[in-house]
Design a protein around this motif. Structure first.
Motif, short mmCIF file in Angstrom:
data_model
loop_
_atom_site.label_atom_id
_atom_site.label_comp_id
_atom_site.label_asym_id
_atom_site.label_seq_id
_atom_site.Cartn_x
_atom_site.Cartn_y
_atom_site.Cartn_z
N ASP A 134 6.85 -6.36 -1.12
CA ASP A 134 6.15 -6.43 -2.41
C ASP A 134 7.11 -6.56 -3.58
N TYR A 166 -0.12 -0.26 8.29
CA TYR A 166 -0.48 0.45 7.05
C TYR A 166 -0.45 -0.51 5.85
N PRO A 167 -1.46 -1.36 5.78
CA PRO A 167 -1.45 -2.37 4.71
C PRO A 167 -1.50 -1.76 3.31
N GLN A 168 -1.91 -0.47 3.23
CA GLN A 168 -2.00 0.15 1.91
C GLN A 168 -0.64 0.54 1.35
N THR A 216 3.03 0.13 -0.16
CA THR A 216 3.81 -0.85 -0.91
C THR A 216 5.23 -0.86 -0.35
N LYS A 251 3.36 -3.34 7.70
CA LYS A 251 2.17 -3.77 6.94
C LYS A 251 0.96 -3.94 7.85
N GLY A 252 1.24 -4.32 9.10
CA GLY A 252 0.13 -4.46 10.04
C GLY A 252 -0.54 -3.13 10.31
N GLY A 281 5.56 -9.48 3.82
CA GLY A 281 5.01 -8.20 3.37
C GLY A 281 5.81 -7.48 2.32
#
Ligand code: SF4
Length: 384
Positions: A170, A133-135, A137, A130-131, A168
Motif C-alpha cells: 500500500d 488478511y485483506p484488511q 495495510t 493480503k490473501g 498488495g
C-alpha cells in the motif's frame, strides 16, 4: 532579521530557508523554539489540535541476511552466516494473524537485502498476507529494497514499484533514509544507494501513486549543517510530489555494530531537531515523536514542540532493538503518555485517519495485551 522575527514568521507558516533553519537549530532559545513549533502545529490542525495519535502495528522481519553491511546495523548477517535466517510465507501469515487479533491495522515488513530474494519472493509474501488478511495495510519496505530488488531481478525501479503495488503493497516505509546527505551517508553505509537515489526512487513511487514516510536517523557523526541538508533534500522532493505523509526523526542506537566510538545525538539535539522540522516542513503534514529510541518521557515532550503522533505500540521490533533501544510500552501506557501530555489520544490508521478517539479516560484500556515485543525479549507473541 532578528531571531524573534524569524521565529514569528516560521510559527505563522512562512517558509524558512535552510540557512534560517540552521540558525534556529543552533541558536534559537529552546523554549522559544518549542513554542513556535507548537504554535505551528496548532495552526495546522485547527479543531483537531487537541488530539495526538498512535497506531497499532507489527514490524515483521522476513530475513536478516543482507549484503549491504551498513556499519550502524546490528541486525543483519552476511550470506551463509550461521546466524542468518529467513521466515517462510506461513510464518509471515501467522505473525499477521497474531497482529490482527491484537488490533493491528498495519504491517511493516522489513528485512535485509537477501541476494536470494527477487521480485517474485516479495510478490509471494504480499500475496500471502493480503490473501489471508485483506484488511491489513502493508506499509512496508522502502526505497533501498526497490533498488535491491531491481538489481536482483534486473528490473527498472518503476517496474519494481508497479509490481509490488499490484501484489498488495500500500505504501513505502521511510526506512533506509538514514541520513541522505552524501558525506555522512557514505561513511556509515558505503554500500547503500546514495541519498539522491533513495529520493529518486521515492519520487518515482509517489508519481505512481504509492506514498511513503520519510525518516532521519540522527547521531552518527553528522554536522548540524548536514542535518539540515537532510531535511532540505526531503522538502525539495516533497515540493514536487506531496507524497511524504510524515517525517519521523529518531536517534541512532550504538550497540552491537561497527560504528565504534560514535555518540548518539543528545536529547536536546533531538528535541531541537523535532521543533525545527515542524517549522521547516511546511509541506509535510505529520511529524512523529520517537519514544522507542529516546524514551517515553522525551516522546511526551515532542508532543509539546511540534509532533502530532507518537507512532506505534510496536507489537514486534527487532532491528533498532538489536542496536540497543530498550524502551518498551503498551497501548494503555501510550494513551496515558498522550493524555498526561495534555492531549486527547486517538488510534489512527496508516493514512492518519482517527479510528478511535479516547475521549473518556475511565474507558482507557489497561493490560489488554497490546504490548511491545522486541528481539531481546521475544520473537513470538503470546496474546494475552
Ligand atoms: S540497515 Fe538494512 S540494508 Fe543496512 S545492513 Fe541492516 S538490514 Fe542491511
Amino acid at each position: 532579521m532578528s531571531m524573534q522575527s524569524l521565529l514569528d514568521r516560521a510559527a505563522d507558516g512562512g517558509r524558512i530557508s535552510p540557512e534560517e533553519a540552521l540558525e534556529l537549530y543552533v541558536h534559537a532559545p529552546f523554549h522559544a523554539l518549542g513554542r513556535a513549533a507548537d504554535h505551528r502545529r496548532r495552526e495546522l490542525y485547527g479543531a483537531d489540535a487537541h488530539i495526538a495519535t498512535y497506531i497499532i502495528d507489527r514490524n515483521i522481519n522476513y530475513t536478516n541476511v543482507c549484503t549491504t553491511a551498513c556499519k550502524f546495523c546490528a541486525f543483519y548477517r552476511a550470506p551463509h552466516h550461521a546466524e542468518g535466517w529467513t521466515r517462510s510465507y506461513d510464518e509471515l501469515v501467522e505473525r499477521s494473524r497474531e497482529a490482527v487479533e491484537l488490533g493491528a491495522t498495519q504491517i511493516m515488513l522489513q528485512g535485509g537485502h537477501n541476494p536470494d530474494f527477487g521480485i517474485e519472493w516479495y510478490e509471494g509474501a504480499f500475496g500471502a498476507i493480503k490473501g489471508a488478511y485483506p484488511q491489513l495495510t502493508l506499509h512496508s519496505l522502502g526505497a533501498s529494497e526497490v533498488v535491491h530488488i531491481g538489481r536482483v531481478s534486473g528490473l527498472p525501479h518503476d517496474e519494481v514499484i508497479r509490481r509490488l503495488h499490484a501484489a498488495g503493497l500500500d505504501s513505502f516505509a521511510g526506512a533506509g533514509a538514514e541520513i541522505l546527505t552524501e558525506r555522512p551517508r557514505h561513511e556509515i553505509a558505503p554500500l547503500k544507494e546514495t541519498g539522491a537515489t533513495w529520493l529518486s526512487v521515492m519520487e518515482t513511487a509517489h508519481g505512481l501513486g504509492v506514498q511513503s514516510t520519510a525518516t532521519f536517523m540522527m547521531g552518527t557523526g553528522e554536522t548540524n549543517a548536514e542535518r539540515i541538508e537532510h531535511l532540505t533534500m526531503i522538502r525539495d522532493v516533497q515540493d514536487r510530489t506531496g507524497g511524504f505523509r510524515s517525517f519521523i526523526p529518531w536517534t541512532y542506537q550504538p550497540e552491537n555494530n561497527h560504528l565504534k566510538g560514535r555518540t548518539q545525538a543528545t536529547t536536546l539535539e533531538y528535541l531541537r531537531l523535532v521543533a525545527v522540522a515542524r517549522l521547516f516542513f511546511d509541506n509535510v503534514r505529520h511529524l512523529q515523536g520517537s519514544w522507542l529510541t529516546t524514551g517515553k518521557e522525551v516522546g511526551q515532550v515532542t508532543l509539546n514542540i511540534g509532533a502530532d503522533d507518537l507512532g506505534s505500540v510496536m507489537l514486534e521490533e527487532n532491528v533498532v532493538s538489536s542496536a540497543g533501544a530498550r524502551h518498551r510500552t503498551n497501548r494503555g501506557e501510550l494513551i496515558h503518555l498522550i493524555r498526561t501530555a495534555g492531549r486527547t489520544p486517538a488510534q489512527r490508521d496508516t493514512l492518519y485517519r482517527h479510528l478511535v478517539v479516547h475521549t473518556d479516560p475511565a474507558a482507557d484500556p489497561v493490560d489488554d495485551g497490546v504490548v511491545s515485543h522486541f528481539s531481546s525479549t521475544a520473537l513470538s507473541l503470546t496474546p494475552a
